[in-house]
Design a protein around this motif. Structure first.
Motif, PDB file in Angstrom:
ATOM      1  N   ARG A 333      21.149  57.689  46.061  1.00  0.00           N
ATOM      2  CA  ARG A 333      20.541  58.594  45.068  1.00  0.00           C
ATOM      3  C   ARG A 333      19.055  58.299  44.898  1.00  0.00           C
ATOM      4  NH1 ARG A 333      19.188  59.029  39.835  1.00  0.00           N
ATOM      5  NH2 ARG A 333      19.423  56.782  39.522  1.00  0.00           N
ATOM      6  N   PHE A 336      16.956  59.371  48.118  1.00  0.00           N
ATOM      7  CA  PHE A 336      16.640  60.805  48.191  1.00  0.00           C
ATOM      8  C   PHE A 336      15.677  61.220  47.081  1.00  0.00           C
ATOM      9  CE2 PHE A 336      20.568  61.110  50.794  1.00  0.00           C
ATOM     10  CZ  PHE A 336      20.048  61.841  51.840  1.00  0.00           C
ATOM     11  N   VAL A 347      15.115  69.845  48.796  1.00  0.00           N
ATOM     12  CA  VAL A 347      16.475  69.446  49.185  1.00  0.00           C
ATOM     13  C   VAL A 347      16.784  67.997  48.804  1.00  0.00           C
ATOM     14  CG1 VAL A 347      18.076  69.156  51.106  1.00  0.00           C
ATOM     15  CG2 VAL A 347      16.595  71.178  51.003  1.00  0.00           C
ATOM     16  N   PRO A 348      15.914  67.018  49.124  1.00  0.00           N
ATOM     17  CA  PRO A 348      16.227  65.646  48.708  1.00  0.00           C
ATOM     18  C   PRO A 348      16.318  65.486  47.190  1.00  0.00           C
ATOM     19  CG  PRO A 348      14.525  65.646  50.390  1.00  0.00           C
ATOM     20  CD  PRO A 348      14.700  67.060  49.957  1.00  0.00           C
ATOM     21  N   THR A 351      19.600  66.864  46.130  1.00  0.00           N
ATOM     22  CA  THR A 351      20.648  65.916  46.536  1.00  0.00           C
ATOM     23  C   THR A 351      20.730  64.750  45.570  1.00  0.00           C
ATOM     24  OG1 THR A 351      20.273  66.513  48.852  1.00  0.00           O
ATOM     25  CG2 THR A 351      21.472  64.469  48.411  1.00  0.00           C
ATOM     26  N   SER A 352      19.573  64.199  45.194  1.00  0.00           N
ATOM     27  CA  SER A 352      19.543  63.104  44.223  1.00  0.00           C
ATOM     28  C   SER A 352      20.101  63.547  42.877  1.00  0.00           C
ATOM     29  CB  SER A 352      18.105  62.600  44.069  1.00  0.00           C
ATOM     30  OG  SER A 352      18.035  61.594  43.085  1.00  0.00           O
ATOM     31  N   LEU A 355      23.892  63.699  43.139  1.00  0.00           N
ATOM     32  CA  LEU A 355      24.457  62.354  43.159  1.00  0.00           C
ATOM     33  C   LEU A 355      24.391  61.684  41.790  1.00  0.00           C
ATOM     34  CD1 LEU A 355      23.109  61.021  46.582  1.00  0.00           C
ATOM     35  CD2 LEU A 355      25.441  61.736  46.035  1.00  0.00           C
TER      36      LEU A 355
END
Length: 407
Positions: A333, A336, A347-348, A351-352, A355
């Motif tokens: 987590r 990203f 996107v990262p 994603t983080s 998560l």
């Protein structure tokens, strides 16, 4: 961006309230017949001023500069309007409350004290400045360049580090200026009415000027470190929060004579320090260090509980496996999150953010549902949930800003 039709409607509403304010200031003294009539007029006038201020801030929020995170530039350009509008609102409410209190039971009589007359003059002078600055700001906010992307704005967006901290330091600067002047006036007032010894009065005044020096250095180093992305000035500013807090507590509780007003203004100052401390910890990547501490503390407490308490079969293994899983999830987590923040990729960051939900669930498990929950477990998991909440809010803001920036 404000559409032409929407801007015209907003402009019409703003000018309507301004015209009503002007008419109320001009003719309110001529219609004092029944006490309810001026009361209603004054309430509408004060609500109109407050509404206009709120609309101005909503227009700020709609500009590309604000959405790009360059709040300080926006505030710097329209500082005069913000300050004058706030002063005028306070003077208007004060004048209306005072005059209604004096004339409520004697509407047909002439009641006009020296203090009320002075307040009347200041309120009317402030109204002229309010009309000028507000009209000027409203027309300036119609400039299409404020709603467009430029190379300069992109450079500023990448240069600034932590916008909320910069805004808070800016507001703290103005508030402390008001606070210092208020404390000086309160000292003059108390020295005339209360039996001050010369030693106590000197001590309180010297500490106040010492407080001023500490606060100036703290805000200077905080702003410099935040804008230049340097850890040393931020560290100095963070260390100076301690003396500033002690000074605020002294003037709130421990000085020779403490008025209720001083309790209030010092409490507000302490609130500033708390929020700035939170943002300082974010600037220092607090969650990385805190989670390292959290993992070691939780692991040691599981070992301690395994020696003191009798774990049912399999429960100790579940607690350990989930802790290791949480460590892996947290590393991914944070990776990203840092990658998305540094490369300005959505996107990262998303994603983080996703998560974070898993990390929150595991933190809730160790807060409420693990086999044995100690008070220390409650404290460190509650603190971890607070950091998740702050990071989630900042991640959502970052994704929103990047989406607007590249679309």
């Amino acid at each position: 961006m404000l559409q032409t039709s929407n801007y015209s409607l907003v402009l019409t509403i703003q000018f309507t309230f301004m015209i009503y304010d002007l008419m109320s200031n001009s003719f309110s003294e001529l219609i004092f017949t029944e006490p309810v009539i001026p009361l209603i007029m004054f309430i509408i006038q004060d609500v109109g001023i407050l509404f206009n201020v709120i609309v101005i801030f909503l227009m700020f929020f709609n500009t590309f500069i604000f959405q790009a995170g360059l709040v300080k530039l926006l505030i710097h350009r329209f500082t005069g309007t913000i300050v004058v509008s706030g002063i005028y609102f306070i003077l208007s409410v004060s004048f209306h409350v005072w005059i209604q209190n004096l004339r409520w039971w004697n509407m047909r009589g002439y009641v006009w004290t020296n203090g009320l007359q002075a307040l009347f003059v200041f309120q009317r002078l402030a109204s002229v400045l309010y009309y000028y600055f507000y009209k000027r700001t409203t027309l300036c906010l119609g400039d299409p360049r404020l709603y467009e992307d430029t190379e300069w704005l992109r450079n500023e967006f990448f240069r600034l580090s932590l916008t909320p901290l910069e805004v808070l330091l800016f507001l703290n600067t103005w508030y402390y200026a008001v606070y210092f002047v208020a404390e000086i006036l309160l000292f003059i007032y108390k020295s005339q009415l209360l039996p001050y010894t010369s030693a106590n009065l000197t001590l309180d005044l010297v500490m106040l000027f010492l407080y001023l020096g500490v606060e100036i250095m703290r805000i200077f180093f905080g702003s410099k470190g935040n804008l230049c992305q340097r850890k040393v000035p931020l560290t100095i500013s963070l260390l100076l929060v301690g003396p500033s807090t002690i000074m605020a507590v002294y003037y709130m509780l421990l000085q020779t004579y403490v008025l209720k007003l001083e309790v209030t203004i010092n409490a507000i100052l302490l609130v500033f320090y708390v929020f700035e401390l939170v943002l300082y910890t974010i600037a220092f990547y607090f969650n990385v260090f805190y989670y390292s501490f959290y993992f070691l503390a939780t692991l040691l407490m599981i070992i301690y509980k395994s020696q003191v308490f009798s774990f049912p079969d399999g429960y100790l293994a579940v607690d350990l496996i989930l802790l290791i899983l949480m460590l892996i999830l947290e590393v991914i987590r944070l990776y990203f999150g840092f990658k998305g923040n540094l490369t300005e990729e959505e996107v990262p960051i998303v994603t983080s953010l996703v998560l974070t939900i898993g990390s929150v669930m595991l933190s809730l498990y160790y807060l409420l549902w693990q086999t044995y929950v100690l008070k220390a477990d409650v404290i460190i998991n509650a603190a971890l949930l607070v950091t998740y909440g702050l990071e989630g809010i900042l991640a959502i803001i970052a994704v929103s800003a990047l989406t607007r920036l590249y679309t």
